[in-house]
Design a protein around this motif. Structure first.
Motif, mmCIF file in Angstrom:
data_model
loop_
_atom_site.group_PDB
_atom_site.id
_atom_site.type_symbol
_atom_site.label_atom_id
_atom_site.label_comp_id
_atom_site.label_asym_id
_atom_site.label_seq_id
_atom_site.Cartn_x
_atom_site.Cartn_y
_atom_site.Cartn_z
ATOM 1 N N TRP A 29 -9.642 0.958 -0.664
ATOM 2 C CA TRP A 29 -8.563 -0.028 -0.611
ATOM 3 C C TRP A 29 -9.090 -1.340 -0.060
ATOM 4 C CZ3 TRP A 29 -8.432 4.032 3.065
ATOM 5 C CH2 TRP A 29 -8.478 3.656 4.405
ATOM 6 N N LEU A 57 -9.067 -4.789 2.119
ATOM 7 C CA LEU A 57 -8.611 -5.124 3.460
ATOM 8 C C LEU A 57 -7.299 -5.909 3.371
ATOM 9 C CD1 LEU A 57 -12.020 -6.118 5.064
ATOM 10 C CD2 LEU A 57 -10.698 -4.049 5.490
ATOM 11 N N GLN A 87 -12.674 2.288 4.756
ATOM 12 C CA GLN A 87 -11.596 2.011 3.789
ATOM 13 C C GLN A 87 -11.780 2.859 2.527
ATOM 14 O OE1 GLN A 87 -13.407 -1.162 4.819
ATOM 15 N NE2 GLN A 87 -12.284 -0.702 6.699
ATOM 16 N N ARG A 88 -12.032 4.138 2.722
ATOM 17 C CA ARG A 88 -12.235 5.064 1.610
ATOM 18 C C ARG A 88 -11.330 6.281 1.790
ATOM 19 N NH1 ARG A 88 -14.608 1.169 0.194
ATOM 20 N NH2 ARG A 88 -16.783 0.969 -0.488
ATOM 21 N N TYR A 142 0.826 -1.217 0.000
ATOM 22 C CA TYR A 142 0.000 0.000 0.000
ATOM 23 C C TYR A 142 0.859 1.266 0.000
ATOM 24 C CZ TYR A 142 -3.754 -3.226 1.284
ATOM 25 O OH TYR A 142 -4.659 -4.254 1.309
ATOM 26 N N SER A 186 -10.768 5.563 7.745
ATOM 27 C CA SER A 186 -10.292 4.203 7.991
ATOM 28 C C SER A 186 -11.440 3.233 8.239
ATOM 29 C CB SER A 186 -9.338 4.195 9.192
ATOM 30 O OG SER A 186 -9.999 4.674 10.354
#
Length: 706
Positions: free
Chosen positions: A597, A599, A536-537, A504, A533
Motif C-alpha cells: 500500500w 504511504l 507496507q506489505r 484504505y 506495517s
C-alpha cells in the motif's frame, strides 16, 4: 472240511476287501491334505519353537506361522539388498510384508558371518549368530525347563510359556508387553506400555518418537520427541474429552481409544452416551466405534516422522487404508509456535505469529523458521492502560484456576485486579428453565507461566480467550482499527468506518473467527495471512490462474487482482514468503500473493476537533478537495511516522503540493541577494578576462611589426 474251507475263503476275501478300502481312504485323505497344504502353507507350518526345534536363518520355509494363518515369524531384512538380519513378526497373507514387531531391533545379525538362529536356551528365547553370540534375549529370570515353548499366537502375540497342561500354562514373557512401533488388537495400552518409532524406513532401531499413555491425564495419550539420549519433549497430546471440561489437547477417534482399551466393557459403559447417543447431544458427531470383529486387520503405528496412524486392511484393494492420524497438521504439534505464539494452519505458509503486543524472543531464530522460543511482551503490564485482546475459537494450554462469576465484567475485573493475570476465558452457563436457582458462569484464569499451545480457528472446540496487553502496543495512532483476532490492523488500513483512512477501507474482519479478508475486484474476498506495517506489505491467499473456469467471478477476480490506488500487487502469485516452505504453493491450491500500500496523506477531518490527536495540525481543505489535518507552519507531514514533524520527510520530497512548507520571507531575500552576487561575480570575471585578452593581442601585434 470242504465246507469249512469255503467259509474261511469267503471270510478272507471280506477282510481283504475292507483292508483295501481302508488303505484307499487313508491315501485319499493324505492326498487331500497335501493338496490343501499346497494352497494353504500354514496348515503344514509349525507355530512353536522348542529346545530341539529352533528357527534357522537361510533355510527355506524356516518360519513360524500362527495356527489360523494370520501372522508369520522369521528372519528378514528391511532393505532388499541389506545384509543385516532381524527376527520379526509380520502379517502372513497381506503383501507387501508388513512388520508389526522386531526382536533384535537394536542389534541386527550380519549374515556375512553366517546364518543366525532363534533358539530356546537356559529358559529364555535368544537371537544368536552362527558362533553362538547373543544379539537379543527375553531376559526372563527363570530356570531351564523341558516344558518351555515359544508359540506364535494367531493374535500376533509371541508367547514364552512353560507347563504341560494347556489350560494351566505359565506365561513367562510375551511380545504384546514388549512392542516396537505397532499396536494390534489384543494388546492393552497401560502406563507401562510404549510404542517407539523406527529410526528410518529401512532401519528398525529406536527412533525419536514414543507413543504412550499420559502418566498424568486419564484416558489421554502423548507423543514425545527425544532431543538427546537424556532429554525429550512433549510433541503431541490427545485423548477423550469430558463434555463440560476444559481441554488443551486433540480429540482422538473413539475407534482408536476403544482399540487401545483392548475393547474394554468399561470403556463402552463410560462413553455410551457419546458413542451411541444422538448426534446433537455429543461432540463426536455421528462417529461410532465398530464392532470388535471389524478390528481383525487393523493396526496403530507410530511412524518415523512422529505421526500416530490408525490403518485398516482393505481386502478388495489389497492396501492399508489410513483411517486417522495425529498430529493432523503442523499446528497440532504441542506448542508449535512457542509461548505467546499463535499457530494457524489455514495461513500457510505463515503458520506462526506473535500475538499483538508481543515480539519474537529471538528474531533470527524466528525468521529462520524455528519458533520454539516463542514471543515476549513489548511492554510491562499492571497499569491503568492495560486492555484485553479478544481472540476467538482458540486452543490454549490449561488455566491455573477456575472461579464462578455472574457475568463477564466480573471475570474481566478479577483478571485486571491481579498483576500476574495474563488472560481469562469466560464461559457463560446455559440457563435451565427447570431450575429456579440462579446459574453462575465459569471464569478461567491464567496466572502462572506463559500462554502456550495456542492455535487459531480450532474447529468447533475453540475457546474465546482474552489476553492482557498494553494499549500502547496495539495502537500506533488514535485512528487505528482494533486488532482482528491475532492480526493488528495498522493505520491507514481500515476494516470499518470510523477507523483507518477511508481510502484504505478494503479489509473486512470476521469477528466470529478473528480472520481478516481483503476485498478485491468484484467484491471477491481474499484471505489475509500476514500484515507488515514496517514495509507496507501484506500477503493474501490468491488462486492459480491456469486452467480455471473463467465463468466463476472469483476466478476472474483472481486474474485481475491488481486493484486501484492505493494498493498494488508486488508479486502476483509467486511471492517469496521469506524462509518458509513453498511446497504449499503446489498446483491446484491457494497461491500467496504479495501486496503493498502507498504511504498515506494527512488524515481526513470534519472539524478541528478531529485533529486534536494529531499534534501541530489544523483541519483545512486540501488541494484534493477533502478536509484534512494539515500541518502548521514550520511543520511537515511525515507519512512514515504518521504525524507532523519539524524534521520533514525522511526519505524524499512529499507526494502532494499541499504538504510543502512555505519558506520564510527572510530566507527568500537572502537567496535572491546571493543569486545577484553570484551573477555579478560571473560578469566581472568575464570582463576582466576579456580585457586581459585585448592586452595580449596588442603586445603580439607590436612584436610582429618589430
Amino acid at each position: 472240511m470242504m465246507f469249512l474251507r469255503g467259509r474261511l475263503t469267503r471270510s478272507n476275501y471280506v477282510v481283504t476287501w475292507f483292508a483295501n478300502r481302508m488303505l484307499f481312504s487313508i491315501f485319499v485323505s493324505y492326498a487331500v491334505a497335501v493338496l490343501l497344504c499346497s494352497s494353504h502353507p500354514f496348515c503344514c507350518a509349525r507355530d512353536t519353537v522348542t529346545y530341539d526345534t529352533p528357527i534357522t536363518d537361510g533355510v527355506e520355509s524356516e518360519t513360524l506361522v500362527s495356527s489360523g494363518g494370520r501372522f508369520e515369524l522369521g528372519f528378514f531384512s528391511p532393505s532388499p539388498e541389506g545384509t543385516q538380519r532381524y527376527v520379526g513378526i509380520w502379517y502372513h497373507q497381506p503383501s507387501p510384508r508388513t512388520v508389526v514387531w522386531v526382536a533384535n531391533r537394536e542389534k541386527p545379525v550380519d549374515n556375512s558371518t553366517g546364518n543366525g538362529s532363534l533358539a530356546l536356551q537356559d529358559g529364555n528365547l535368544h537371537v544368536l549368530d552362527a558362533a553362538g553370540k547373543r544379539y537379543w534375549s527375553t531376559e526372563v529370570e527363570t530356570s531351564e525347563s523341558l516344558t518351555q515353548t515359544v508359540t506364535l499366537m494367531d493374535s500376533g502375540n509371541l508367547v514364552l510359556s512353560s507347563g504341560h497342561d494347556k489350560l494351566a500354562v505359565n506365561i513367562l514373557w510375551q511380545s504384546f508387553q514388549s512392542p516396537t512401533d505397532t499396536f494390534i488388537p489384543g494388546m492393552l495400552m497401560d502406563k507401562s506400555l510404549v510404542l517407539t518409532s523406527w529410526r528410518g524406513e529401512d532401519d528398525p532401531k529406536s527412533g525419536q518418537f514414543i507413543f504412550k499413555k499420559d502418566p498424568v491425564g486419564e484416558d489421554q495419550y502423548v507423543i514425545t520427541k527425544s532431543k538427546s539420549d537424556l532429554e525429550s519433549i512433549l510433541y503431541w497430546k490427545g485423548g477423550e474429552r469430558a463434555t463440560d471440561a476444559f481441554y488443551s489437547f486433540d480429540q482422538m477417534l473413539p475407534a482408536v481409544t476403544y482399540l487401545l482399551s483392548n475393547f474394554s466393557k468399561k470403556y463402552v459403559e463410560r462413553n455410551y452416551p457419546k458413542i451411541f447417543g444422538s448426534p446433537s447431544q455429543n461432540s463426536y458427531k455421528n462417529i461410532a466405534i465398530p464392532p470388535q470383529s471389524e478390528y481383525k486387520y487393523t493396526r496403530l503405528v507410530i511412524n518415523i516422522t512422529g505421526e500416530i496412524q490408525f490403518l485398516r486392511w482393505i481386502e478388495y484393494t489389497k492396501q492399508w487404508n489410513l483411517n486417522w492420524s495425529a498430529p493432523r497438521d503442523e499446528c497440532s504439534v504441542l506448542n508449535a509456535c512457542g509461548n505467546f505464539g499463535s499457530c494457524n494452519d489455514n495461513n500457510m505458509p505463515f503458520l506462526s505469529k506473535c500475538l499483538p503486543g508481543f515480539k519474537p524472543l529471538y528474531l533470527e531464530k524466528w525468521n529462520s523458521g524455528d519458533f520454539s522460543d516463542g514471543c515476549a511482551r513489548k511492554s510491562a503490564l499492571c497499569n491503568k492502560n492495560d486492555t484485553f485482546l479478544s481472540l476467538k475459537k482458540m486452543k490454549v494450554g490449561n488455566p491455573d484456576s477456575e472461579i464462578n462469576v455472574d457475568n463477564e465484567t466480573e471475570c474481566r475485573n478479577v483478571c485486571l485486579n491481579r498483576c500476574r493475570c495474563k488472560a481469562y476465558s469466560y464461559a457463560k452457563s446455559e440457563n435451565n428453565s427447570y431450575r429456579r436457582e440462579a446459574s453462575t458462569s465459569l471464569c478461567r484464569i491464567w496466572n502462572v507461566g506463559d500462554l502456550n499451545n495456542l492455535e487459531e480457528e480450532y474447529n468447533n472446540m475453540g475457546q474465546d480467550l482474552c489476553v492482557r496487553v498494553a494499549l500502547s502496543d496495539l495502537e500506533s495512532t488514535v485512528r487505528d482499527c482494533k486488532p482482528c483476532g491475532t492480526t493488528i490492523i495498522p493505520y491507514p488500513l481500515s476494516t470499518r468506518l470510523g477507523c483507518g483512512d477511508p481510502l484504505y477501507f478494503r479489509f473486512k474482519c470476521n469477528y466470529f473467527t478473528g480472520q481478516v479478508s481483503f476485498v478485491g475486484p468484484n467484491d471477491a474476498l481474499f484471505r489475509v495471512i500476514s500484515i507488515n506495517s514496517s514495509t507496507q506489505r501484506f500477503f493474501i491467499q490468491g488462486f492459480h490462474t491456469e486452467n480455471v473456469d473463467n465463468s466463476d467471478p472469483r476466478n476472474r477476480a483472481a486474474k485481475q487482482i491488481n486493484p486501484s490506488f492505493p494498493f498494488k500487487v508486488i508479486s502476483p502469485g509467486n511471492a517469496d514468503p521469506g524462509n518458509f516452505s513453498s511446497e504449499v504453493l503446489s498446483s491446484g491450491g491457494p497461491k500467496v500473493v504479495e501486496m503493498g500500500w502507498e504511504l498515506p496523506m494527512e488524515p481526513t477531518c470534519t472539524t478541528s476537533a478531529d485533529c486534536r490527536d494529531w499534534a501541530h495540525s489544523i483541519c483545512k481543505r486540501a488541494r484534493d478537495g477533502k478536509k484534512r489535518c494539515l500541518c502548521e507552519t514550520n511543520f511537515r507531514w511525515n507519512d512514515l511516522l504518521l504525524r507532523c514533524t519539524q524534521e520533514g520527510h525522511l526519505l524524499g520530497p512529499p507526494k502532494e503540493e499541499h504538504t510543502r512548507r512555505k519558506l520564510p520571507l527572510s530566507l527568500i531575500i537572502v537567496a535572491m541577494l546571493l543569486s545577484v552576487i553570484f551573477l555579478a561575480c560571473i560578469v566581472i570575471s568575464i570582463y576582466i578576462w576579456r580585457r586581459n585578452m585585448n592586452n595580449v593581442c596588442t603586445i603580439l601585434d607590436q612584436f610582429r611589426n618589430y
